[in-house]
Design a protein around this motif. Sequence first.
Motif, PDB file in Angstrom:
ATOM      1  N   LEU A  61      51.346 106.468 -25.894  1.00 17.07           N
ATOM      2  CA  LEU A  61      52.667 105.981 -25.530  1.00 17.07           C
ATOM      3  C   LEU A  61      52.523 104.604 -24.889  1.00 17.07           C
ATOM      4  O   LEU A  61      51.759 104.426 -23.945  1.00 17.07           O
ATOM      5  CB  LEU A  61      53.350 106.944 -24.553  1.00 17.07           C
ATOM      6  N   VAL A  62      53.250 103.635 -25.438  1.00 16.12           N
ATOM      7  CA  VAL A  62      53.209 102.265 -24.945  1.00 16.12           C
ATOM      8  C   VAL A  62      54.590 101.936 -24.391  1.00 16.12           C
ATOM      9  O   VAL A  62      55.605 102.147 -25.061  1.00 16.12           O
ATOM     10  CB  VAL A  62      52.842 101.284 -26.077  1.00 16.12           C
ATOM     11  N   THR A  63      54.661 101.425 -23.179  1.00 13.81           N
ATOM     12  CA  THR A  63      55.940 101.134 -22.550  1.00 13.81           C
ATOM     13  C   THR A  63      56.319  99.667 -22.763  1.00 13.81           C
ATOM     14  O   THR A  63      55.498  98.849 -23.191  1.00 13.81           O
ATOM     15  CB  THR A  63      55.881 101.422 -21.039  1.00 13.81           C
ATOM     16  N   LEU A  64      57.569  99.355 -22.467  1.00 11.78           N
ATOM     17  CA  LEU A  64      58.020  97.971 -22.572  1.00 11.78           C
ATOM     18  C   LEU A  64      57.313  97.081 -21.551  1.00 11.78           C
ATOM     19  O   LEU A  64      57.089  95.894 -21.808  1.00 11.78           O
ATOM     20  CB  LEU A  64      59.536  97.904 -22.381  1.00 11.78           C
ATOM     21  N   ASN A  65      56.952  97.633 -20.407  1.00 14.97           N
ATOM     22  CA  ASN A  65      56.184  96.869 -19.417  1.00 14.97           C
ATOM     23  C   ASN A  65      54.826  96.451 -19.982  1.00 14.97           C
ATOM     24  O   ASN A  65      54.347  95.358 -19.715  1.00 14.97           O
ATOM     25  CB  ASN A  65      55.983  97.689 -18.142  1.00 14.97           C
ATOM     26  N   ASP A  66      54.212  97.344 -20.775  1.00 11.85           N
ATOM     27  CA  ASP A  66      52.934  97.008 -21.409  1.00 11.85           C
ATOM     28  C   ASP A  66      53.100  95.858 -22.391  1.00 11.85           C
ATOM     29  O   ASP A  66      52.253  94.964 -22.476  1.00 11.85           O
ATOM     30  CB  ASP A  66      52.349  98.218 -22.132  1.00 11.85           C
TER      31      ASP A  66
END
Length: 129
Positions: A61-66
Motif C-alpha cells: 500500500l502506497v499513500t499519497l504522502n509517499d
Amino acid sequence: MGRGRGSGKGEHTVGRGTKGQRARKSGEAPLWFEGGQLPLTKRLPMQRGKGRFNVLHPSALVTLNDLEKMSASTITLDTLKLEKVIDSRFKKAKIVSNGKITRSVIVKDLPVSESAAKAILAAGGKIEK
C-alpha cells in the motif's frame, strides 16, 4: 491454604494428577512441543524462516504522502522500488488516499483507489492504465 491430608485439596499430588510429565516438578513442556512427534516446522520444511510471511501481504500500500516525497514524476512499480518506497520483494502495489498531494505526477500501470485518483487528478496529474 494448606495442602496436607486434611485440607481436601490433594495431598502429595496437589491437583496434578498421579503420573505423567505434567505431574513432575519441572513438567511443563514448551508451547511448541508436540509430545515427541515430528514437529510442524520439520514436517513443512519449505515454510520455515522469515520468507513465509511474504505470502500474507502480496500487495504493498502506497499513500499519497509517499508519492509527495518521491522525486520521480512518473510513478510505476519499478520507480517505487528504486526510491525504496516499497520493498523490492513486492510484486504489486496500490495507491491509497492517505495524506495530501500537491505536485503533478503520472501514475502508470498501478491500481489507484477512487479518493486517491480524485486527489491526483485535482493536483494536475494523470492516471494511465
